[in-house]
Scaffold this active site. Sequence first.
Site, short mmCIF file in Angstrom:
data_model
loop_
_atom_site.label_atom_id
_atom_site.label_comp_id
_atom_site.label_asym_id
_atom_site.label_seq_id
_atom_site.Cartn_x
_atom_site.Cartn_y
_atom_site.Cartn_z
N ARG A 135 -63.78 36.48 -2.22
CA ARG A 135 -62.33 36.39 -2.84
C ARG A 135 -61.98 37.48 -3.86
O ARG A 135 -60.88 37.69 -4.21
CB ARG A 135 -62.05 35.05 -3.34
CG ARG A 135 -62.19 33.87 -2.30
CD ARG A 135 -61.82 32.65 -2.83
NE ARG A 135 -60.34 32.46 -3.29
CZ ARG A 135 -59.47 32.06 -2.28
NH1 ARG A 135 -59.83 31.89 -1.20
NH2 ARG A 135 -58.32 32.16 -2.72
N GLU A 159 -62.14 50.84 5.36
CA GLU A 159 -62.48 49.46 4.35
C GLU A 159 -63.81 49.54 3.99
O GLU A 159 -64.07 49.28 2.56
CB GLU A 159 -62.35 48.29 5.07
CG GLU A 159 -60.90 47.63 5.30
CD GLU A 159 -60.77 46.74 6.20
OE1 GLU A 159 -60.21 45.78 5.53
OE2 GLU A 159 -61.20 46.45 7.38
N GLU A 197 -56.84 49.37 14.36
CA GLU A 197 -58.05 48.65 13.80
C GLU A 197 -59.26 49.27 13.42
O GLU A 197 -60.11 49.06 12.44
CB GLU A 197 -58.09 47.17 14.88
CG GLU A 197 -59.29 46.31 14.49
CD GLU A 197 -59.08 45.87 13.18
OE1 GLU A 197 -58.23 45.91 12.37
OE2 GLU A 197 -60.03 45.10 12.47
N TRP A 237 -60.39 39.04 -8.73
CA TRP A 237 -60.19 40.28 -8.18
C TRP A 237 -58.97 40.60 -9.09
O TRP A 237 -58.08 39.77 -9.41
CB TRP A 237 -59.60 40.02 -6.85
CG TRP A 237 -59.15 41.21 -6.05
CD1 TRP A 237 -59.79 41.77 -5.40
CD2 TRP A 237 -57.99 41.55 -5.95
NE1 TRP A 237 -59.09 42.93 -4.86
CE2 TRP A 237 -57.95 42.64 -5.19
CE3 TRP A 237 -56.56 40.97 -6.39
CZ2 TRP A 237 -56.70 43.53 -4.87
CZ3 TRP A 237 -55.28 41.80 -6.18
CH2 TRP A 237 -55.19 42.94 -5.40
N LYS A 256 -61.24 49.67 9.98
CA LYS A 256 -62.59 49.12 9.43
C LYS A 256 -63.46 50.32 8.91
O LYS A 256 -64.17 49.94 8.02
CB LYS A 256 -63.20 48.73 11.07
CG LYS A 256 -62.90 47.57 11.73
CD LYS A 256 -63.25 46.36 10.89
CE LYS A 256 -62.51 45.91 9.89
NZ LYS A 256 -61.16 45.14 10.18
N ASN A 304 -56.48 31.33 -10.42
CA ASN A 304 -56.30 32.38 -9.37
C ASN A 304 -55.04 32.32 -8.96
O ASN A 304 -54.34 31.10 -8.76
CB ASN A 304 -57.00 31.69 -8.14
CG ASN A 304 -56.71 32.38 -6.75
OD1 ASN A 304 -56.48 33.27 -6.89
ND2 ASN A 304 -56.75 31.75 -5.72
N CYS A 317 -59.46 35.74 -6.16
CA CYS A 317 -60.26 35.09 -7.15
C CYS A 317 -60.84 33.80 -6.75
O CYS A 317 -60.01 33.33 -5.81
CB CYS A 317 -59.19 34.86 -8.51
SG CYS A 317 -58.64 36.17 -9.43
C1 G6P Z 1 -57.17 41.17 3.49
C2 G6P Z 1 -58.38 41.40 4.11
C3 G6P Z 1 -58.08 41.77 5.59
C4 G6P Z 1 -57.18 40.72 6.07
C5 G6P Z 1 -56.05 40.81 5.45
C6 G6P Z 1 -55.03 39.76 5.94
O1 G6P Z 1 -56.62 42.72 3.18
O2 G6P Z 1 -59.27 42.09 3.48
O3 G6P Z 1 -59.25 41.75 6.40
O4 G6P Z 1 -56.91 41.37 7.55
O5 G6P Z 1 -56.12 40.56 3.86
O6 G6P Z 1 -55.65 38.37 5.76
P1 G6P Z 1 -55.08 37.10 6.55
O7 G6P Z 1 -56.12 36.15 6.21
O8 G6P Z 1 -53.62 37.02 6.27
O9 G6P Z 1 -55.54 37.47 7.96
#
Ligand code: G6P
Length: 614
Positions: free
Chosen positions: A27, A494, A487, A74, A491, A100, A2
């Site tokens: 966000r 996602e 990873e 969100w 990707k 938030n 949020c």
């Molecule tokens: C969310 C994002 C990811 C990220 C994860 C951890 O799920 O969509 O892209 O890797 O959070 O976030 P951080 O800010 O702690 O790396």
Amino acid sequence: MCGIVGYLGNEPVYEKVIKGLSRLEYRGYDSAGMAYIEDGELVVKKCKGKVVDLENVVGSVKPLSHIGIGHTRWATHGVPNDVNAHPHCSGDGSIALIHNGIIENYASIKQELMNRGHVFLSDTDTEVLVHLIEDVRNAEKVSLFEAVRLALSEVHGAYAIVVLDKSNADQLIVAKKSSPLVIGIGAQDDFYIASDATPIIEYTKNVVYLNDEEVARVDRKTGLTIVNIDNQSQTPYIQALELKLEAIEKGGYDSFMLKEIHEQPRSIEDSIRGRVNLKTGLIKMSGIDEHEERWKTAPRILIVACGTSWHAGLVAEYLFEDFARIPVEVEYASEFRYRNPIIYPTDIVIAISQSGETADTLAAIELAKERGALIFGVCNVVGSSISRATHCGAYTHAGPEIGVASTKAFTAQVVVLYQIALSVAQKRGVISNERTTRLMAELGSLPLKVEQVLKTNAITEAIAEIYQHCSNALYLGRGYSFPVALEGALKLKEISYIHAEGYPAAEMKHGPIALIDENMPVIVIATEGASYEKVVSNIQEVKARKGQIIAIVTEGDKTVKGMADHVIEIPRTDDSLVPIVSVIPLQLFSYHVAIMRGCNVDQPRNLAKSVTVE
Ligand code: G6P
């Protein structure tokens, strides 16, 4: 998650709120809303959908009000719809609030308030908070500032809130606990409030980061007043922002994700600059130098992170074990905190987070701190909650990452962790000078190598064209390339919503091999190095089952080229640095597939960039 914004000042609020919300949309984008005061009345506009939908709801006649708040959501409590969208209002319609975070004890407070006659319209925890503030204000006959403080002392959970009262068009009340919030102070008594500095940077560089359990009043007559939850006055600490406006704009690219993929040569270079000294053969990182003894003697390193940052942590495990010979455990922060983990005071805990706000990672840090471990942060956002909660750390200098799927933050994290591992290995005396010098030189050549990989974009796009309609994909890698396989799969999931799994190549025969048929793309990282021969055998196993092989190979490779359906060549580098180079084509592949499928790569469905809830 949020995003919240607030403005109070000399100019009309509308444009500031809309622009601010667009910057914070990463966000969360389930709904958007705003509230402002016009002709003494509180006006609320909100709807399911994105900021652009909110603009349509407001229509062509823009409000002229000079005070207002805005929210992009969100969803946590209650489905994304118009009613659950923020702002939420008190029963008498005089107070509007944006939030938030999560109010954990909202159900019991709601029941109590309902017993006292409060009627709720939404399913959110936020609406309970605004009714509670109203209830306290009426019962105690106190100011809104005081009512907010008293109400917050009854709630458990996380919040960053902004409260607007229709009877006072010169004042906003703000508070925070475990969710980020920053207040910008403009030249002419203009105040800007936001979840991060991106909506503020255009107007002022002077900001105050509110601490947890602080409540602030911004008032055109009396300025900024801060108290803590126990009503003790706090002195605002004004800091200068270093963020640049260009860094948060698309700069000619169609999406933030593509821009951020292409920024990697620079973000990698920025994450190395000033740390590696090829002349002296030394690596300078203050977070390590200042705690040298701890790093020299720690029997173990624990790494906590989530999502892509967790994958960077897995690469770091290989690096620390290989260079520094220290045992490492890599943990999902959410799992770590809810077991009863064994943490020794001699342990070093590395917390990795792009945003520096991930709630699970923050909670894992607090737990490890209580047990006496030294906490080292690897964060991208300067001044973020995690960077402040840790004892020491090293920033990644990736610059703002706006696309929800992390790209340049991952490579910057690995680069920083690489330098930490090398530096610690040096301090422990377990790595030869010759090896360190060679690896440091290799590290320095990465920006050029990544630049070279980006030139394979057209090949990757052509491969994406062929596989854009697939419904499953398998990613395989061994050793340093196993985390890259994870990873790559993340990707694709996602942003294109294709089911993808990352696996250690040798494990394929224990399950995933059953899935392979002529429709299954199998993406293999098959660069030259320690496990090359073994990976070649794994490729043959896939081909024997008619799977389609897309291989990432070292330039000049002939063996894999002869077996794979498609190859993408990457420059030769040390095994330990392959993750940083080989992940680039995987990022580009998912980007192209997602675009071909008509997906929004910057704001994939159901995801948020900054996950500030458990
Ligand atoms: C969310 C994002 C990811 C990220 C994860 C951890 O799920 O969509 O892209 O890797 O959070 O976030 P951080 O800010 O702690 O790396």
